[in-house]
Design a protein around this motif. Structure first.
Motif, PDB file in Angstrom:
ATOM      1  N   SER A 259       0.831  -1.207   0.000  1.00 57.15           N
ATOM      2  CA  SER A 259       0.000   0.000   0.000  1.00 57.15           C
ATOM      3  C   SER A 259       0.863   1.254   0.000  1.00 57.15           C
ATOM      4  CB  SER A 259      -0.916  -0.002   1.224  1.00 57.15           C
ATOM      5  OG  SER A 259      -1.757  -1.134   1.226  1.00 57.15           O
ATOM      6  N   VAL A 260       1.934   1.239   0.802  1.00 54.97           N
ATOM      7  CA  VAL A 260       2.837   2.402   0.829  1.00 54.97           C
ATOM      8  C   VAL A 260       3.502   2.585  -0.526  1.00 54.97           C
ATOM      9  CG1 VAL A 260       4.965   3.297   1.849  1.00 54.97           C
ATOM     10  CG2 VAL A 260       3.224   2.250   3.311  1.00 54.97           C
ATOM     11  N   LEU A 261       3.929   1.463  -1.133  1.00 56.88           N
ATOM     12  CA  LEU A 261       4.567   1.536  -2.454  1.00 56.88           C
ATOM     13  C   LEU A 261       3.608   2.109  -3.491  1.00 56.88           C
ATOM     14  CD1 LEU A 261       6.932   0.840  -4.361  1.00 56.88           C
ATOM     15  CD2 LEU A 261       5.904  -1.431  -4.629  1.00 56.88           C
ATOM     16  N   LEU A 262       2.380   1.601  -3.490  1.00 59.42           N
ATOM     17  CA  LEU A 262       1.399   2.096  -4.457  1.00 59.42           C
ATOM     18  C   LEU A 262       1.056   3.557  -4.196  1.00 59.42           C
ATOM     19  CD1 LEU A 262      -1.032  -0.967  -4.663  1.00 59.42           C
ATOM     20  CD2 LEU A 262       0.651  -0.243  -6.354  1.00 59.42           C
ATOM     21  N   ALA A 263       0.989   3.925  -2.908  1.00 59.32           N
ATOM     22  CA  ALA A 263       0.650   5.305  -2.575  1.00 59.32           C
ATOM     23  C   ALA A 263       1.747   6.268  -3.027  1.00 59.32           C
ATOM     24  CB  ALA A 263       0.416   5.443  -1.073  1.00 59.32           C
ATOM     25  N   ARG A 264       3.010   5.851  -2.798  1.00 56.62           N
ATOM     26  CA  ARG A 264       4.109   6.771  -3.104  1.00 56.62           C
ATOM     27  C   ARG A 264       4.532   6.701  -4.566  1.00 56.62           C
ATOM     28  NH1 ARG A 264       7.888   5.600   2.266  1.00 56.62           N
ATOM     29  NH2 ARG A 264       6.480   6.606   3.780  1.00 56.62           N
ATOM     30  N   ALA A 265       4.624   5.491  -5.112  1.00 58.70           N
ATOM     31  CA  ALA A 265       5.125   5.342  -6.472  1.00 58.70           C
ATOM     32  C   ALA A 265       4.008   5.473  -7.500  1.00 58.70           C
ATOM     33  CB  ALA A 265       5.822   3.984  -6.624  1.00 58.70           C
ATOM     34  N   PHE A 266       2.961   4.682  -7.365  1.00 57.97           N
ATOM     35  CA  PHE A 266       1.920   4.675  -8.394  1.00 57.97           C
ATOM     36  C   PHE A 266       0.973   5.861  -8.237  1.00 57.97           C
ATOM     37  CE2 PHE A 266      -2.140   3.233 -10.218  1.00 57.97           C
ATOM     38  CZ  PHE A 266      -1.710   2.921 -11.503  1.00 57.97           C
ATOM     39  N   ASP A 267       0.483   6.064  -7.007  1.00 54.85           N
ATOM     40  CA  ASP A 267      -0.492   7.141  -6.815  1.00 54.85           C
ATOM     41  C   ASP A 267       0.154   8.514  -7.013  1.00 54.85           C
ATOM     42  OD1 ASP A 267      -3.084   8.088  -6.182  1.00 54.85           O
ATOM     43  OD2 ASP A 267      -2.401   8.579  -4.170  1.00 54.85           O
ATOM     44  N   LEU A 268       1.283   8.737  -6.282  1.00 61.33           N
ATOM     45  CA  LEU A 268       1.934  10.036  -6.410  1.00 61.33           C
ATOM     46  C   LEU A 268       2.696  10.168  -7.732  1.00 61.33           C
ATOM     47  CD1 LEU A 268       3.333  10.517  -2.791  1.00 61.33           C
ATOM     48  CD2 LEU A 268       1.280  11.536  -3.793  1.00 61.33           C
ATOM     49  N   GLY A 269       3.362   9.066  -8.155  1.00 57.36           N
ATOM     50  CA  GLY A 269       4.193   9.159  -9.357  1.00 57.36           C
ATOM     51  C   GLY A 269       3.414   9.067 -10.652  1.00 57.36           C
ATOM     52  N   VAL A 270       2.459   8.116 -10.720  1.00 50.21           N
ATOM     53  CA  VAL A 270       1.734   7.889 -11.978  1.00 50.21           C
ATOM     54  C   VAL A 270       0.422   8.669 -12.013  1.00 50.21           C
ATOM     55  CG1 VAL A 270       0.690   6.151 -13.476  1.00 50.21           C
ATOM     56  CG2 VAL A 270       2.785   5.617 -12.215  1.00 50.21           C
ATOM     57  N   ILE A 271      -0.464   8.390 -11.071  1.00 48.84           N
ATOM     58  CA  ILE A 271      -1.779   9.039 -11.096  1.00 48.84           C
ATOM     59  C   ILE A 271      -1.638  10.547 -10.935  1.00 48.84           C
ATOM     60  CG2 ILE A 271      -4.054   9.156 -10.019  1.00 48.84           C
ATOM     61  CD1 ILE A 271      -3.478   6.521 -11.436  1.00 48.84           C
ATOM     62  N   ASP A 272      -0.965  10.943  -9.842  1.00 48.70           N
ATOM     63  CA  ASP A 272      -0.768  12.386  -9.645  1.00 48.70           C
ATOM     64  C   ASP A 272       0.111  12.968 -10.741  1.00 48.70           C
ATOM     65  OD1 ASP A 272      -2.285  12.173  -7.442  1.00 48.70           O
ATOM     66  OD2 ASP A 272      -0.776  12.838  -5.998  1.00 48.70           O
ATOM     67  N   GLY A 273       1.068  12.181 -11.250  1.00 49.85           N
ATOM     68  CA  GLY A 273       1.935  12.674 -12.326  1.00 49.85           C
ATOM     69  C   GLY A 273       1.140  12.983 -13.581  1.00 49.85           C
ATOM     70  N   ILE A 274       0.191  12.108 -13.935  1.00 48.37           N
ATOM     71  CA  ILE A 274      -0.633  12.358 -15.118  1.00 48.37           C
ATOM     72  C   ILE A 274      -1.493  13.604 -14.925  1.00 48.37           C
ATOM     73  CG2 ILE A 274      -2.558  11.451 -16.475  1.00 48.37           C
ATOM     74  CD1 ILE A 274      -1.403   8.655 -16.016  1.00 48.37           C
ATOM     75  N   VAL A 275      -2.140  13.677 -13.758  1.00 43.36           N
ATOM     76  CA  VAL A 275      -3.012  14.829 -13.485  1.00 43.36           C
ATOM     77  C   VAL A 275      -2.199  16.121 -13.461  1.00 43.36           C
ATOM     78  CG1 VAL A 275      -4.545  15.878 -11.777  1.00 43.36           C
ATOM     79  CG2 VAL A 275      -4.694  13.427 -12.237  1.00 43.36           C
ATOM     80  N   ASN A 276      -1.077  16.082 -12.735  1.00 44.31           N
ATOM     81  CA  ASN A 276      -0.243  17.293 -12.663  1.00 44.31           C
ATOM     82  C   ASN A 276       0.365  17.621 -14.020  1.00 44.31           C
ATOM     83  OD1 ASN A 276      -0.785  17.478  -9.930  1.00 44.31           O
ATOM     84  ND2 ASN A 276       1.062  16.343  -9.332  1.00 44.31           N
ATOM     85  N   GLY A 277       0.711  16.581 -14.788  1.00 46.24           N
ATOM     86  CA  GLY A 277       1.263  16.815 -16.123  1.00 46.24           C
ATOM     87  C   GLY A 277       0.261  17.500 -17.033  1.00 46.24           C
ATOM     88  N   LEU A 278      -0.983  17.043 -16.987  1.00 44.33           N
ATOM     89  CA  LEU A 278      -2.017  17.698 -17.793  1.00 44.33           C
ATOM     90  C   LEU A 278      -2.181  19.156 -17.372  1.00 44.33           C
ATOM     91  CD1 LEU A 278      -4.754  14.892 -17.964  1.00 44.33           C
ATOM     92  CD2 LEU A 278      -3.352  15.746 -19.847  1.00 44.33           C
ATOM     93  N   GLY A 279      -2.124  19.389 -16.063  1.00 45.77           N
ATOM     94  CA  GLY A 279      -2.237  20.771 -15.574  1.00 45.77           C
ATOM     95  C   GLY A 279      -1.097  21.636 -16.079  1.00 45.77           C
ATOM     96  N   ARG A 280       0.135  21.058 -16.002  1.00 49.75           N
ATOM     97  CA  ARG A 280       1.292  21.832 -16.484  1.00 49.75           C
ATOM     98  C   ARG A 280       1.221  22.051 -17.992  1.00 49.75           C
ATOM     99  NH1 ARG A 280       4.040  18.794 -12.362  1.00 49.75           N
ATOM    100  NH2 ARG A 280       4.417  17.108 -13.864  1.00 49.75           N
ATOM    101  N   ALA A 281       0.711  21.065 -18.747  1.00 50.92           N
ATOM    102  CA  ALA A 281       0.591  21.227 -20.201  1.00 50.92           C
ATOM    103  C   ALA A 281      -0.377  22.350 -20.556  1.00 50.92           C
ATOM    104  CB  ALA A 281       0.130  19.908 -20.823  1.00 50.92           C
ATOM    105  N   VAL A 282      -1.507  22.370 -19.855  1.00 54.98           N
ATOM    106  CA  VAL A 282      -2.476  23.441 -20.109  1.00 54.98           C
ATOM    107  C   VAL A 282      -1.886  24.794 -19.741  1.00 54.98           C
ATOM    108  CG1 VAL A 282      -4.716  24.371 -19.403  1.00 54.98           C
ATOM    109  CG2 VAL A 282      -4.463  21.925 -19.858  1.00 54.98           C
ATOM    110  N   THR A 283      -1.170  24.833 -18.612  1.00 61.06           N
ATOM    111  CA  THR A 283      -0.552  26.092 -18.179  1.00 61.06           C
ATOM    112  C   THR A 283       0.480  26.568 -19.196  1.00 61.06           C
ATOM    113  OG1 THR A 283      -0.863  25.481 -15.864  1.00 61.06           O
ATOM    114  CG2 THR A 283       0.722  27.223 -16.318  1.00 61.06           C
ATOM    115  N   GLY A 284       1.317  25.629 -19.690  1.00 61.62           N
ATOM    116  CA  GLY A 284       2.328  26.001 -20.674  1.00 61.62           C
ATOM    117  C   GLY A 284       1.708  26.454 -21.986  1.00 61.62           C
ATOM    118  N   TRP A 285       0.646  25.732 -22.401  1.00 60.82           N
ATOM    119  CA  TRP A 285      -0.044  26.110 -23.654  1.00 60.82           C
ATOM    120  C   TRP A 285      -0.649  27.498 -23.519  1.00 60.82           C
ATOM    121  CZ3 TRP A 285      -5.435  26.757 -24.342  1.00 60.82           C
ATOM    122  CH2 TRP A 285      -5.867  26.838 -25.674  1.00 60.82           C
TER     123      TRP A 285
END
Length: 624
Positions: free
Chosen positions: A565-591
């Motif tokens: 659970s800790v691995l998924l929370a830190r690596a997958f949730d923060l790295g992948v899920i949050d990374g995708i969401v934050n990446g989309l936010g940064r892409a819109v901001t940059g655009w």
């Protein structure tokens, strides 16, 4: 007639709602609502039982519930002899425990909340046994689990109580996963969840299908009734108030699994294999828990492991087809185990919260009523003639012996010896010998108020007379067995009366030997507090730590799942899920930032842009 059926759950539901919604107003008067509500429920159950006693099967339908496609079900109930017995136990013992709670919980700041939860639990339990279909059974199966969580963790400010409540809830969810799958499979296999339709179709069901459905249902029973490997929650549940232990973890909730298997016996019989599994798990649990009870030092934990063990006896009985014997042991166990838990609560109350047997001793001089009633309860639990526990346990042992389950019978006899020993070890350590508590505690030891001792007296009387009244085996079975005959076909066993008498005598001898050994070790010999609960051998350490089952589960299941659970929370949730969401936010901001540069605010730039655009458009048109 249908009105009186609905009054059984309606009274405790009304009491729960009033104390939940108006708890600040009721305050210390919450018991004035909760206790009469249980009395009304018990009287309504008696009225319904009187009809069932005369051969009626009472049914009532409140309203259609779910109607979708081919699936239809209703909120409907049915009362046959089995349900009638369960209702009397739930409401009768529940009423006594409510009365007892008035004295036990009188200073608790959560007084109204406590009685609201207690009423809600009784409502859920009565609906569970009243249900006439598996879906309604499942809903209130889960409701009972929720109430258990609320009551075990009632003192939620204590970390141990909060953890125990979560543990009970999670372990029960594991079992209930199987139970839910079994109910869904029943619908697929039969096309209905009504008891009548399911049990009628069970005879034509494929044995393999019946086996899987029965085992999934039994998985739920293992969780609710604390059978191995899902037994680990019940000893920790002793962190709740002692009346809660008496009501939920001795008399009612933990017996729901036994009731469900007995109610569904047609399915289990169609399987055959499932019944063998039930019997094997029951016997294993009975012996396993008894070994742990031999060395415990907390008075409530001794009784907790005893409950696990006695539930094993009940499952062993239904597993070998002695359904009436199993239900009879359920009833007698409700009386003497509720008596013992409430007696333990009286001891704890009289010693200002102390539960450690090593800090007790010589309480009989100050707590005579508690001593006498707990002594009767101890004899009932041990199975000594002529108390109720003897008749119900003897029926189970006889069924195993004459059913040619000699290995199971031998293990159950060994369990009976251990039961007698650990029960009277607890009794002698608490009430006799030299006092081992501090002088200050010894000075304040006192008998409990009458609101607490009178329920003990009534339960002691029930423990004494129930077996003699309805449990004595006659030529055509005991009166209790004959009463349940419309639900369970009687086992016609050809065995010698002499053999049956010999088994009964052997049972008494085994119990007497266990009591005698406890008397020699913990009454005749002077017991020092530092000697009790100190592991002298690796076997003693093994039993004192409950076979290290909790430690094994923690190492193999809890810690790996937590690490995952800790691995998924830190690596997958923060790295992948949050990374995708934050990446989309940064892409819109940059655009947006890039296009913002085109908006300079200078007219000449806009004119130049228009000119360039016009040139490009003309060029495009000329090149076509």
């Amino acid at each position: 007639m249908s009105t009186s059926v609905w009054l059984i759950p309606a009274f405790p539901l009304a009491g729960a709602l009033i104390n939940m919604l108006f708890g600040r107003l009721t305050g210390r008067r919450a018991s004035w609502i909760a206790v009469p509500a249980l009395l009304g429920s018990f009287l309504a159950a008696c009225a319904v039982f009187s009809r069932v006693w005369h051969g009626e099967i009472v049914t009532a339908r409140l309203y259609p519930w779910i109607q979708g496609g081919e699936f239809t079900t209703a909120v409907s109930v049915a009362v046959d002899p089995l349900t009638g017995v369960m209702l009397l136990v739930i409401t009768g013992v529940g009423f006594l425990i409510h009365v007892y709670s008035v004295g036990y919980m009188h200073d608790d700041p959560g007084y109204a909340r406590y009685f609201a939860y207690l009423n809600l639990f009784v409502f859920s339990m009565t609906m569970l046994v009243l249900a006439s279909n598996f879906l309604l059974l499942y809903v209130f199966w889960e409701a009972v689990g929720l109430c258990s969580y609320l009551l075990i963790g009632f003192w939620y400010t204590r970390p141990a109580a909060a953890q125990a409540g979560k543990k009970a809830f999670i372990v029960n969810r594991v079992g209930d996963l199987g139970f839910g799958l079994g109910v869904m499979w029943l619908w697929v296999a039969v096309g209905s969840l009504d008891y009548a339709d399911v049990f009628k179709a069970a005879g034509s069901m494929e044995p393999a299908t019946a086996t899987w459905i029965a085992l999934l249902l039994f998985m739920g029973a293992c969780g609710k009734s604390a059978q191995i490997p899902l037994h680990v929650w019940l000893p920790d549940a002793m962190e709740g108030p002692t009346p809660v232990s008496a009501l939920i973890h001795a008399a009612t909730m933990v017996t729901a699994g036994v009731y469900m298997v007995a109610r569904s016996h047609v399915l289990f019989e169609r399987s055959g294999v499932a019944l063998d599994v039930v019997a094997a798990i029951g016997v294993a649990t009975a012996v396993f828990a008894a070994t742990i009870g031999l060395v415990q030092t907390d008075i409530k934990r001794v009784l907790a492991y005893s409950t696990v063990s006695q539930l094993g006896y009940m499952f062993a009985a239904v597993g070998i087809g002695a359904y009436a014997a199993g239900i009879f042991h359920l009833v007698t166990h409700a009386f003497f185990k509720a008596l013992l838990f409430l007696g333990a609560g009286s001891v704890i109350h009289g010693m200002n919260g102390e539960q450690d047997l090593r800090k007790m001793g010589d309480l009989s001089k100050r707590m005579m009523a508690t001593t006498i009633t707990m002594g009767i309860g101890a004899l009932g639990l041990a199975g000594m003639l002529p108390l109720a526990g003897f008749w119900s346990k003897d029926e189970i042992l006889a069924a195993a012996f004459f059913g040619h389950r000699r290995v199971l019978w031998g293990l159950l006899v060994a369990g009976a010896f251990m039961t007698a020993f650990y029960t009277f070890r607890m009794f002698f350590l608490a009430f006799f010998g030299s006092p081992r508590m501090s002088r200050e505690v010894a000075h304040h030891v006192h008998e409990s108020p009458r609101s607490m001792t009178w329920p003990l007296v009534i339960l002691a009387v029930l423990t004494t007379v129930t077996g003699l009244a309805v449990g004595i085996p006659l030529e055509h079975g005991s009166p209790f067995e004959r009463f349940l005959a419309p639900v369970f076909a009687r086992l016609e066993e050809a065995h010698s009366p002499v053999a049956a008498l010999a088994l009964a005598v052997l049972s008494v001898v085994v119990v007497a030997a266990g009591i005698l050994l406890a008397w020699m070790l913990y009454h005749v010999r002077r017991v020092k507090a530092e000697e009790v609960g100190q592991p002298r051998t690796w076997v003693h350490a093994l039993l004192l730590n409950a076979w290290y089952v909790d430690a094994i589960y923690d190492r193999l299941i809890v810690q790996p799942l937590y690490a995952l659970s800790v691995l998924l929370a830190r690596a997958f949730d923060l790295g992948v899920i949050d990374g995708i969401v934050n990446g989309l936010g940064r892409a819109v901001t940059g655009w947006a930032a890039g296009f913002r540069r085109l908006q300079t605010g200078f007219v000449v730039n806009y004119a130049l842009t228009m000119l360039v655009g016009a040139v490009l458009l003309v060029g495009y048109l000329l090149t076509r």
